[in-house]
Each structure stands twice: as structure tokens, then as C-alpha cells.
Design a protein around this motif. Structure first.
Motif, PDB file in Angstrom:
ATOM      1  N   PHE A  13       0.966  -1.720   0.044  1.00 14.10           N
ATOM      2  CA  PHE A  13       0.199  -0.173   0.054  1.00 14.10           C
ATOM      3  C   PHE A  13       0.467   0.629  -0.233  1.00 14.10           C
ATOM      4  O   PHE A  13       1.050   1.519   0.730  1.00 14.10           O
ATOM      5  CB  PHE A  13      -0.482   0.413   1.404  1.00 14.10           C
ATOM      6  CG  PHE A  13      -2.225  -1.035   1.165  1.00 14.10           C
ATOM      7  CD1 PHE A  13      -3.167  -0.426   0.860  1.00 14.10           C
ATOM      8  CD2 PHE A  13      -1.741  -2.102   1.259  1.00 14.10           C
ATOM      9  CE1 PHE A  13      -4.098  -1.663   0.208  1.00 14.10           C
ATOM     10  CE2 PHE A  13      -2.645  -2.788   1.579  1.00 14.10           C
ATOM     11  CZ  PHE A  13      -3.895  -2.628   0.967  1.00 14.10           C
ATOM     12  N   VAL A  15      -0.154   3.859  -1.619  1.00 20.72           N
ATOM     13  CA  VAL A  15      -0.774   5.349  -1.120  1.00 20.72           C
ATOM     14  C   VAL A  15      -1.357   4.966   0.085  1.00 20.72           C
ATOM     15  O   VAL A  15      -1.901   3.891   0.737  1.00 20.72           O
ATOM     16  CB  VAL A  15      -1.878   5.465  -2.065  1.00 20.72           C
ATOM     17  CG1 VAL A  15      -2.355   6.783  -1.479  1.00 20.72           C
ATOM     18  CG2 VAL A  15      -2.200   5.010  -3.186  1.00 20.72           C
ATOM     19  N   GLN A  17      -3.747   4.805   4.028  1.00 21.78           N
ATOM     20  CA  GLN A  17      -4.589   4.439   3.847  1.00 21.78           C
ATOM     21  C   GLN A  17      -6.250   5.622   3.566  1.00 21.78           C
ATOM     22  O   GLN A  17      -7.039   5.728   3.428  1.00 21.78           O
ATOM     23  CB  GLN A  17      -5.292   3.364   4.796  1.00 21.78           C
ATOM     24  CG  GLN A  17      -3.737   1.727   4.769  1.00 21.78           C
ATOM     25  CD  GLN A  17      -4.566   1.339   3.452  1.00 21.78           C
ATOM     26  OE1 GLN A  17      -6.109   1.117   3.459  1.00 21.78           O
ATOM     27  NE2 GLN A  17      -3.413   0.705   2.958  1.00 21.78           N
ATOM     28  N   TYR A  19      -6.278   8.519   1.978  1.00 15.70           N
ATOM     29  CA  TYR A  19      -6.956   8.673   0.684  1.00 15.70           C
ATOM     30  C   TYR A  19      -6.946   7.107   0.563  1.00 15.70           C
ATOM     31  O   TYR A  19      -7.861   8.370  -0.883  1.00 15.70           O
ATOM     32  CB  TYR A  19      -4.872   8.617  -0.256  1.00 15.70           C
ATOM     33  CG  TYR A  19      -4.219  10.296   0.638  1.00 15.70           C
ATOM     34  CD1 TYR A  19      -5.109  10.906   1.094  1.00 15.70           C
ATOM     35  CD2 TYR A  19      -3.233  10.628   0.241  1.00 15.70           C
ATOM     36  CE1 TYR A  19      -4.269  11.807   1.858  1.00 15.70           C
ATOM     37  CE2 TYR A  19      -2.309  11.347   0.919  1.00 15.70           C
ATOM     38  CZ  TYR A  19      -3.220  11.994   1.914  1.00 15.70           C
ATOM     39  OH  TYR A  19      -1.875  12.991   2.351  1.00 15.70           O
ATOM     40  N   ILE A  20      -6.793   6.592   0.024  1.00 16.87           N
ATOM     41  CA  ILE A  20      -7.500   5.329  -0.516  1.00 16.87           C
ATOM     42  C   ILE A  20      -9.306   5.182  -0.244  1.00 16.87           C
ATOM     43  O   ILE A  20      -9.930   4.957  -0.839  1.00 16.87           O
ATOM     44  CB  ILE A  20      -6.823   3.852  -0.477  1.00 16.87           C
ATOM     45  CG1 ILE A  20      -5.389   3.545  -0.929  1.00 16.87           C
ATOM     46  CG2 ILE A  20      -7.955   2.444  -1.036  1.00 16.87           C
ATOM     47  CD1 ILE A  20      -4.785   2.854  -0.107  1.00 16.87           C
ATOM     48  N   ILE A  23     -10.730   8.592  -1.802  1.00 16.90           N
ATOM     49  CA  ILE A  23     -11.014   7.803  -3.202  1.00 16.90           C
ATOM     50  C   ILE A  23     -11.860   6.848  -3.872  1.00 16.90           C
ATOM     51  O   ILE A  23     -13.284   7.305  -3.865  1.00 16.90           O
ATOM     52  CB  ILE A  23     -10.123   7.463  -4.022  1.00 16.90           C
ATOM     53  CG1 ILE A  23      -9.065   8.418  -4.679  1.00 16.90           C
ATOM     54  CG2 ILE A  23     -10.098   6.731  -4.849  1.00 16.90           C
ATOM     55  CD1 ILE A  23      -7.869   8.169  -4.266  1.00 16.90           C
ATOM     56  N   MET A  24     -12.423   5.424  -2.430  1.00 15.74           N
ATOM     57  CA  MET A  24     -13.186   4.897  -2.064  1.00 15.74           C
ATOM     58  C   MET A  24     -14.621   5.945  -2.465  1.00 15.74           C
ATOM     59  O   MET A  24     -15.866   4.591  -2.720  1.00 15.74           O
ATOM     60  CB  MET A  24     -12.942   3.710  -1.474  1.00 15.74           C
ATOM     61  CG  MET A  24     -12.175   2.843  -1.886  1.00 15.74           C
ATOM     62  SD  MET A  24     -12.427   1.407  -3.568  1.00 15.74           S
ATOM     63  CE  MET A  24     -13.991   1.252  -3.183  1.00 15.74           C
ATOM     64  N   TRP A 227     -14.836  -2.182  -1.590  1.00 12.88           N
ATOM     65  CA  TRP A 227     -15.631  -1.680  -0.554  1.00 12.88           C
ATOM     66  C   TRP A 227     -15.553  -2.373   0.753  1.00 12.88           C
ATOM     67  O   TRP A 227     -14.471  -2.271   1.599  1.00 12.88           O
ATOM     68  CB  TRP A 227     -16.881  -0.510  -0.073  1.00 12.88           C
ATOM     69  CG  TRP A 227     -17.078   0.224   0.636  1.00 12.88           C
ATOM     70  CD1 TRP A 227     -17.914  -0.439   1.596  1.00 12.88           C
ATOM     71  CD2 TRP A 227     -16.325   0.966   1.286  1.00 12.88           C
ATOM     72  NE1 TRP A 227     -18.150   0.187   2.870  1.00 12.88           N
ATOM     73  CE2 TRP A 227     -17.089   0.773   2.915  1.00 12.88           C
ATOM     74  CE3 TRP A 227     -15.769   1.526   0.799  1.00 12.88           C
ATOM     75  CZ2 TRP A 227     -16.963   2.477   3.496  1.00 12.88           C
ATOM     76  CZ3 TRP A 227     -15.474   3.242   1.697  1.00 12.88           C
ATOM     77  CH2 TRP A 227     -16.504   3.261   2.741  1.00 12.88           C
ATOM     78  N   LEU A 230     -11.655  -2.956   1.110  1.00 13.24           N
ATOM     79  CA  LEU A 230     -10.185  -1.773   1.350  1.00 13.24           C
ATOM     80  C   LEU A 230     -10.286  -1.076   2.806  1.00 13.24           C
ATOM     81  O   LEU A 230      -9.470  -0.774   2.388  1.00 13.24           O
ATOM     82  CB  LEU A 230     -10.153  -1.420  -0.243  1.00 13.24           C
ATOM     83  CG  LEU A 230     -10.006  -2.707  -1.441  1.00 13.24           C
ATOM     84  CD1 LEU A 230      -9.864  -1.491  -2.216  1.00 13.24           C
ATOM     85  CD2 LEU A 230      -7.541  -3.248  -0.957  1.00 13.24           C
ATOM     86  N   CYS A 231     -11.866  -1.075   2.896  1.00 11.90           N
ATOM     87  CA  CYS A 231     -11.799   0.071   3.695  1.00 11.90           C
ATOM     88  C   CYS A 231     -12.015  -0.315   5.070  1.00 11.90           C
ATOM     89  O   CYS A 231     -12.948  -1.582   5.167  1.00 11.90           O
ATOM     90  CB  CYS A 231     -13.040   0.993   2.452  1.00 11.90           C
ATOM     91  SG  CYS A 231     -12.350   1.716   1.503  1.00 11.90           S
ATOM     92  N   HIS A 238      -7.490  -0.812  10.742  1.00 12.76           N
ATOM     93  CA  HIS A 238      -7.079  -1.706   9.146  1.00 12.76           C
ATOM     94  C   HIS A 238      -6.097  -1.870   9.824  1.00 12.76           C
ATOM     95  O   HIS A 238      -4.776  -1.845  10.638  1.00 12.76           O
ATOM     96  CB  HIS A 238      -6.811   0.210   9.295  1.00 12.76           C
ATOM     97  CG  HIS A 238      -6.776  -0.438   7.190  1.00 12.76           C
ATOM     98  ND1 HIS A 238      -5.908  -1.175   6.437  1.00 12.76           N
ATOM     99  CD2 HIS A 238      -7.571   0.099   6.142  1.00 12.76           C
ATOM    100  CE1 HIS A 238      -6.171  -1.318   4.929  1.00 12.76           C
ATOM    101  NE2 HIS A 238      -7.017  -0.284   5.119  1.00 12.76           N
TER     102      HIS A 238
END
Length: 478
Positions: A13, A15, A17, A19-20, A23-24, A227, A230-231, A238
Motif C-alpha cells: 500500500f 498510498v 489508507q 486517501y484510499i 477515493i473509495m 469497499w 479495502l476499507c 485497518h
């Protein structure tokens, strides 16, 4: 504690988390809007159209109707005899369900985290979008079935913004708030663009309005899978976050309170003037937003006589510009606040003022531009470009007032705003039975008045400061 397998995947990863997550969340809103707005495009090809050459006899109306589209519409096997009033009821019914689930969505997100609440809501919406053509065809266009489906779809999407705000309140530091949130909220504009362009292309190519619902329903299912994979609702949970980001968030979000220990201070919230000024201001913005997002395709089709492919393209241009401007203004707002050029309160009020009154002026101007397609599209584009200031103004204000209760607060604020979404298509259906330019001009003047009154309330009573009730009151044991 992070599981051992999470440590192994951390290096992949690159980027951060947060920011991810932003985006999601943006893609969540994008998906929601594709499922919500697609009917606004498709309905122009689902209904029986009157003969415009007989109906239109006013010199102020446009006479540019495309005969190719007339033949296409008449050649369709199934058309539904829904007049303008009925179409308004159908389009507004989504917001009946949307209203019901807003506050419960905020409360559930505060108590249990936003990930599962939002995932479940959008899963319901995706499934209903996928089967919507089947439902409407099986019911032979009976509006009762159509309305029920739209109401339930609205209930699924009503949890979206409260859940997102609850998650952002747990993940996003104040110094990055406008930047990350602007990327997230830009999903609404980009989703509208994507829907308009793709819907117009699909319907004109396949000659089947149902194709848009199949596409957007499937995309909603794909997003839902990613979703859930990843989130996470809270940074603590996380498994793949780097130690650097974890330490940064712990330092920046030191005042975060675990949601399962909170009691929502309803009395303080409901007696707060900054909250009520935000509710009023947001309602005014939502009226203007729903006028253009829900009914702009109908204006392009009925007044300016764009065919379905052109309608999708030109209806989308204003929202495309709006999406990019929202992101740009978000970072500009953070820069102005971090450099001490503006206080948070001054920034929110300044950006909101521009985001309300600019669009009002350009909408009025568009209605006096007659049938000049280029000028009308340009003015609507400017209107929505300037409206993007709102998303670094009022739209962030719930996070300013109460990071700890932002999900509940957003549920309350957006819940009241939904009344605008319910009323706008309904009022437009009543005031524009003939879909003439003069009738639409009344709608735009009404929007101007609503913008002016609601913005005044926010300027007088609004605030960008964290409220005292944001910190939970601890019970003392004697």
C-alpha cells in the motif's frame, strides 16, 4: 493490535489508507448517483411524447426538434403513458425513502461504524437498479410498483452521506479536511457526468433504455465488493496501515472518541443556531442542486430539443467542470486556512456565498438566453462550476461543528435537505406542464429567491468552530 498477515501486506500500500478511503468514498457517491440519476435520462425515452409541432405555438419556444429522434421514439415497442405530473411524482419518490433513512443512517454509523452501514445501503440500491427494468415491465408501467422500487432504493442511499461523514470524522485530520472531502464529494458531479454521457450513448446505440440500469447495477455490485475488502470504519481496525500513518493519525486525531461509548447530545444539537443555520442553508443549496441534477436532462430535451445522445453529452458538461472545480477549491480552502488568510468560519461563509449566489445568477441568465444552445449550455456550465464552492463551504461544516458526531449531524442536515429533493421534481412537474421556456423561467426565479433567503441565514448564524457539545460529557462516579 494489527494481525500478522496485515503487516505482510503493508508494503504493497504505497498510498496512505486515508486517501484510499477518500477515493473509495468518492466512487461510492459516483455509483450512487449513476443509480439515482439514470432514470432522469431514461425516462425521456420511456414515455409517450406529444406531437411538439401541435403543442408548441409560442414564438419564445425552440423549433429545433430532431425528426430522427421522433422516429426512434415512435418505433419503440413499449412506451408508458406518464404525463409531466406523473413523471415528477416518480422522480421525486426516490427522495421519500432517502429521507426516511438519513437520521437512522447517521446514528447507526456513529454507533457501529460507517463501513457496513454504507455497504449494505448501496448493495440494496445496486440490486434494485439491476432488476428495475424487469420490475417495470412485469408491472406494465404501473406507477405503484415503480414508486415502491424508487422509495426502497432511496432508503438504501439515504445512509450514504451520514456514513461517509462518520468515517471522515474518524480518519481525516482538520488540516486535510477540505482536500480529502472535496475529492469525496466530487463523486456526485462525476457520477452525474458518467451517467449522462454513458446513458445517452447506450440508449442511442442499443435502442433500449433498460441497458443503463443493467450497467449501473453491475458497477454498484463491483464497488461493493471492493469497499468491503479495502476499507474500514476506524483507523485502529485497518490491518494494512503503515506505522507512519498510524502515528500521524493518532497525533492529529487525538480527540477522537470511540463511537460505541458515545451518547448523542440531541438537546444541544437541536438547540444550536449554527446547526439550524446549516440546515436552512443546505436546504437551499439542495433545492438548486436537485433542480439541475434531476431535471436538467428534461430541460435539454423538452426546451432545447437535444436528442438523447446530445442530451447526455451536454447535460453532463456542467457536472464535469463542477467535479474538477470542487477538488481544486477544496485544496485552495485548506491552503487559505492553514496559511491563516481566513478563519474556518470566514472560509466556510465566503465559499458558501459564492456557491449559492453565483449559480442563481447564471440560471436566471440561461432562462433569458432563448434557444441559443451554445450560450445556454455555457451558462449552465458556469452555474455548476461556481456551485462547486459550496462543497468546501457548507458541505464540510458538519465536520467543523462536531467531528465526533459528524455522522449524526450530517444525517440531520441532509435529512432536511432531502425535502428539497422531494419537492423540486414535484413542483417542476406542476409548474411546467407544457415544458415551455416561460414555465422553466419561473422555476429559475424561484430558485434564485430560495438561494438568497437560505444563504442569508447561514451568513448570520453560521459558524466554523467546534461546538462545546462535541466533547462527550463523562459521568462521574461518586
Amino acid at each position: 493490535m494489527r494481525p500478522a498477515w496485515g503487516q505482510k501486506f503493508t508494503k504493497y500500500f504505497l498510498v496512505p489508507q486515508r486517501y484510499i478511503l477518500g477515493i473509495m468514498a468518492s466512487l461510492a457517491i459516483l455509483n450512487a448517483y449513476t443509480m439515482r440519476v439514470s432514470l432522469s435520462i431514461a425516462i425521456t425515452e420511456m414515455v409517450v411524447h406529444e406531437n411538439f409541432t401541435v403543442k408548441r405555438n409560442n414564438s419564445d419556444d425552440c423549433d429545433l426538434y430532431d425528426q430522427h429522434i421522433r422516429h426512434f421514439v415512435e418505433d419503440r415497442d413499449i412506451l408508458y403513458d406518464w404525463d409531466e405530473y406523473t413523471q415528477g411524482v416518480i422522480l421525486s419518490s426516490f427522495f421519500w425513502g432517502y429521507l426516511i433513512s438519513h437520521v437512522p443512517g447517521g446514528v447507526l454509523s456513529q454507533q457501529f461504524g460507517g463501513k457496513n452501514v454504507m455497504g449494505t445501503g448501496l448493495l440494496i440500491s445496486a440490486i434494485l437498479t439491476l432488476i428495475f427494468p424487469w420490475l417495470i415491465q412485469r408491472s406494465r408501467g404501473t406507477i405503484g410498483i415503480v414508486i415502491v422500487a424508487r422509495v426502497v432504493m432511496g432508503m438504501g442511499q439515504g445512509v450514504l452521506y451520514p456514513a461517509i461523514n462518520a468515517i471522515l470524522g474518524q480518519w481525516v485530520p482538520a488540516r486535510e479536511r477540505a482536500g480529502i472531502a472535496s475529492v469525496t464529494y466530487a463523486g456526485a458531479h462525476l457520477g452525474t457526468v458518467f451517467t449522462n454521457v454513458v446513458s445517452g450513448f447506450l440508449i442511442s446505440t442499443t435502442k433500449d433504455w433498460a441497458s443503463v440500469f443493467y450497467l449501473f447495477g453491475c458497477l454498484g455490485l463491483v464497488w461493493n465488493f471492493l469497499w468491503m475488502l479495502l476499507c474500514y470504519s476506524y483507523p485502529d481496525l485497518h490491518p494494512c496501515m503503515t506505522d507512519k500513518e498510524r502515528e500521524f493519525l493518532l497525533e492529529e486525531l487525538g480527540e477522537r472518541v470511540d463511537s460505541d461509548t458515545k451518547t448523542i447530545p440531541w438537546r444541544d444539537i437541536l438547540t444550536s443556531m449554527p446547526v439550524w443555520s446549516l440546515i436552512v442553508g443546505q436546504w437551499g443549496h439542495d433545492w438548486g442542486w436537485y433542480v439541475v441534477s434531476t431535471d436538467l436532462p428534461k430541460y435539454m430535451h423538452s426546451v432545447l430539443r437535444f436528442n438523447i445522445a446530445e442530451n447526455g453529452l451536454w447535460s453532463s458538461l456542467p457536472f464535469l467542470i463542477m467535479g474538477f472545480m470542487t477538488i481544486a477549491f477544496g485544496h485552495s480552502s485548506d491552503w487559505l486556512i492553514n496559511r491563516k488568510f481566513l478563519t474556518v468560519t470566514a472560509a466556510r461563509k465566503t465559499f458558501s456565498l459564492i456557491g449559492h449566489m453565483g449559480p442563481a445568477v447564471f440560471m436566471i441568465s440561461a432562462s433569458y438566453s432563448g434557444c441559443n444552445r451554445t450560450l445556454v449550455v455555457a451558462l449552465f456550465t458556469l452555474s455548476l462550476a461556481v456551485m462547486s464552492f459550496h462543497y468546501t463551504g457548507m458541505k464540510l461544516n458538519a465536520l467543523d461543528l462536531s467531528p465526533n458526531y459528524s455522522g449524526t449531524l450530517m444525517g440531520l442536515v441532509n435529512g432536511f435537505g432531502v425535502f428539497a429533493g422531494m419537492l423540486a421534481p414535484y413542483i417542476i412537474g406542476i409548474l411546467t406542464p407544457e415544458q415551455t421556456l416561460q414555465e422553466w423561467r419561473i422555476i429559475f426565479w424561484l430558485t434564485f429567491v430560495i438561494f438568497t433567503v437560505t444563504m442569508s441565514a447561514f451568513l448570520i448564524f453560521g459558524s466554523g468552530e467546534v461546538q462545546s457539545w462535541n466533547a462527550p460529557k463523562l459521568e462521574h462516579i461518586s
